[in-house]
Design a protein around this motif. Structure first.
Motif, short mmCIF file in Angstrom:
data_model
loop_
_atom_site.label_atom_id
_atom_site.label_comp_id
_atom_site.label_asym_id
_atom_site.label_seq_id
_atom_site.Cartn_x
_atom_site.Cartn_y
_atom_site.Cartn_z
N GLY A 31 16.30 19.29 -48.80
CA GLY A 31 15.03 19.18 -49.29
C GLY A 31 15.00 18.22 -50.45
O GLY A 31 14.05 17.39 -50.44
N VAL A 32 15.91 18.36 -51.20
CA VAL A 32 16.08 17.55 -52.44
C VAL A 32 16.55 15.97 -51.93
O VAL A 32 15.84 15.02 -52.38
CB VAL A 32 17.07 17.88 -53.33
CG1 VAL A 32 17.39 16.83 -54.43
CG2 VAL A 32 16.79 19.31 -54.05
N LEU A 33 17.26 15.82 -50.77
CA LEU A 33 17.30 14.47 -50.44
C LEU A 33 16.08 13.96 -49.76
O LEU A 33 15.82 12.62 -49.88
CB LEU A 33 18.51 14.71 -49.23
CG LEU A 33 19.07 13.30 -48.69
CD1 LEU A 33 19.71 12.50 -49.83
CD2 LEU A 33 19.86 13.65 -47.43
N ALA A 34 15.32 14.77 -48.98
CA ALA A 34 14.03 14.29 -48.46
C ALA A 34 13.05 14.01 -49.57
O ALA A 34 12.26 12.82 -49.14
CB ALA A 34 13.64 15.38 -47.53
N ILE A 35 13.10 14.93 -50.65
CA ILE A 35 12.06 14.41 -51.49
C ILE A 35 11.96 13.15 -52.55
O ILE A 35 11.51 12.23 -52.53
CB ILE A 35 11.91 15.67 -52.64
CG1 ILE A 35 11.37 17.00 -52.03
CG2 ILE A 35 10.98 15.20 -53.74
CD1 ILE A 35 11.51 18.10 -52.77
N LEU A 62 20.53 11.26 -59.37
CA LEU A 62 21.29 10.27 -58.62
C LEU A 62 20.84 9.97 -57.00
O LEU A 62 20.85 8.49 -57.01
CB LEU A 62 22.68 11.05 -58.19
CG LEU A 62 23.46 11.52 -59.55
CD1 LEU A 62 24.74 12.14 -58.95
CD2 LEU A 62 23.85 9.97 -60.40
N VAL A 63 20.14 10.82 -56.64
CA VAL A 63 19.24 10.42 -55.14
C VAL A 63 18.41 9.44 -55.41
O VAL A 63 18.32 8.34 -54.74
CB VAL A 63 18.77 11.44 -54.53
CG1 VAL A 63 18.01 11.15 -53.45
CG2 VAL A 63 19.88 12.42 -53.95
N THR A 64 17.61 9.36 -56.57
CA THR A 64 16.59 8.59 -56.92
C THR A 64 17.15 7.20 -57.07
O THR A 64 16.51 6.21 -56.55
CB THR A 64 15.64 9.06 -57.93
OG1 THR A 64 14.94 10.34 -57.71
CG2 THR A 64 14.77 8.06 -58.54
N VAL A 65 18.07 7.24 -57.91
CA VAL A 65 18.81 6.00 -58.21
C VAL A 65 19.42 5.12 -57.14
O VAL A 65 19.09 3.94 -56.79
CB VAL A 65 19.92 6.16 -59.43
CG1 VAL A 65 20.78 4.90 -59.50
CG2 VAL A 65 19.49 6.53 -60.74
N LEU A 66 20.06 6.08 -56.30
CA LEU A 66 20.65 5.54 -55.03
C LEU A 66 19.67 4.76 -54.04
O LEU A 66 19.99 3.77 -53.32
CB LEU A 66 21.55 6.55 -54.31
CG LEU A 66 22.42 6.14 -52.99
CD1 LEU A 66 23.38 5.17 -53.33
CD2 LEU A 66 23.01 7.41 -52.69
N ALA A 67 18.60 5.49 -53.92
CA ALA A 67 17.37 5.31 -52.85
C ALA A 67 16.83 4.00 -53.39
O ALA A 67 16.67 3.07 -52.73
CB ALA A 67 16.53 6.34 -52.82
#
Length: 400
Positions: free
Chosen positions: A129-133, A366-371
């Motif tokens: 869910g966090v990855l999808a958001i 981290l996911v936001t930065v990576l995306a």
């Protein structure tokens, strides 16, 4: 129904239910809710409290879905060969071992070693869910690696529940449960034509009988759901989990999160909290981060030389931070590990929620930065559709 199947929605409902449970438990309605949770419903051989009906009964449905997902990945998915499975398997193994050792280093000498399994779990639904958001535009291979890692993590959690939280099992009842499971699996292969409904009803009765036999044998009842999910024929299992998924996402998991988080925050200073609290709080976000990153790096050497950089180090650290979201399974482990002490169990619940919250915030960043970095390096053509969930997310279940 489609919105309830969404990984984003599942994560939001879980977090909201846990926060609501913790909040209400510490208000004037808290005592009444706790009394309701401990009220016994049933009779005879099956006399459980409301809380145990949720954790032992309803949660068996969730574990059935997990087992179907596990079987799918092992047979036709990302774990169907040694070459595919070895990299996430090493990451998952280190992601279990390091948090357990870190917990024991902090709390093992305090007389509370039984809590070591609590920080070893990953909540697939929440992590995805966090990855999808936050992960718009990330390559699907990261999601696939996280899914494979979390599915193997769940397999370890299932084995831990079956082995370490079982005392004096009734072998006769377990043998009878095994017979019922085999019959359930055979009948699932006959689910077609005019006999579909009578066979389906018989399978429901066999599933209920299996659950009772496992529960009464002394093994945790959720293992019944696991066994039934593993033996059911793939095609009908897919249809059943597709039908059950909205109930699991929208009702069962939020209800469990609400019930598990229904604890009174101890009125003590931080120095008076037990070592178990600190062990879980540190081992869940830190142990998972270090363990999965280390295991993912070591596992990369099992791949051909040209594929070793397929998941860069920063992406691996990001996936590892998602692994620290223990939530559902960690809360269940906490209930089982500290069943004999309400005080330690309450502290463990708060530690799981806080440790998972740290991982949620860290992984979100981290996911936001990576995306953003990925979108900058690999811009998509205007109008191109960006996928954040799996191609078959509308028809297959992807849970924890």
């Amino acid at each position: 129904m489609s919105i309830i199947r969404s990984e984003r929605t599942a994560a939001g409902l879980l977090l909201g239910a846990a926060a609501l449970g913790l909040l209400l438990a510490n208000t004037t309605v808290g005592p009444a809710l706790l009394e309701l949770q401990h009220t016994h419903v049933g009779g005879g051989a099956v006399d459980l409290s409301v809380g145990h009906w949720i954790s032992d009964g309803l949660l068996a449905v969730f574990f059935f879905i997990v087992a179907v997902e596990l079987k799918h990945e092992l047979v036709a998915g990302e774990l169907n060969s040694f070459a595919k499975a070895i990299h996430p398997a090493i990451a998952a193994a280190c992601g279990v071992l390091v948090p357990a050792l870190l917990y024991l280093a902090i709390a093992g000498g305090s007389g509370l070693p039984d809590g070591w399994p609590i920080p070893t779990a990953t909540d697939i639904a929440f992590a995805l869910g966090v990855l999808a958001i936050f992960g718009r535009g990330l390559p699907n291979r990261l999601r696939v690696f996280l899914l494979a890692l979390a599915v193997l993590d769940d397999l370890v959690a299932i084995l831990i529940i079956a082995v370490f939280f079982t005392t004096d099992p009734n072998l006769v009842e377990l043998a009878a449960a095994a017979v019922a499971v085999v019959a359930f699996g055979l009948l699932s292969r006959l689910l077609r034509g005019r006999l579909r409904w009578p066979i389906g009803i018989l399978m429901v009765l066999l599933a209920a009988l299996t659950w009772w036999l496992v529960y009464d044998s002394g093994v945790h009842a959720t293992i019944a759901g696991v066994a039934l999910g593993l033996v059911m024929a793939r095609r009908p299992a897919g249809r059943v989990t597709h039908a059950l998924e909205p109930w699991s996402n929208g009702f069962i998991l939020p209800l469990f999160a609400f019930s598990a988080a229904l604890v009174v925050i101890p009125a003590v200073s931080p120095s008076e909290l037990s070592p178990a609290f600190w062990g879980i709080l540190v081992a869940l976000p830190v142990g998972k981060l270090v363990g999965i990153t280390l295991g993912g790096w070591l596992g990369s050497f099992t791949r051909p030389r040209q594929e070793r950089g397929r998941i860069p180090l920063f992406a691996l650290v990001t996936i590892a931070s998602l692994g620290g979201i223990g939530f559902t399974v960690s809360l269940l482990m906490n209930e089982l590990a500290f069943a004999g002490s309400a005080t330690i169990r309450a502290e463990g619940t708060i530690a799981v929620l806080l440790g998972s919250a740290v991982s949620i915030v860290l992984s979100g960043v981290l996911v936001t930065v990576l995306a953003r970095r990925n979108r900058r390096l690999h811009p998509r053509p205007a109008g191109a559709q960006i996928r954040t969930e799996s191609p078959d997310s509308a028809s297959e279940t992807h849970h924890s």
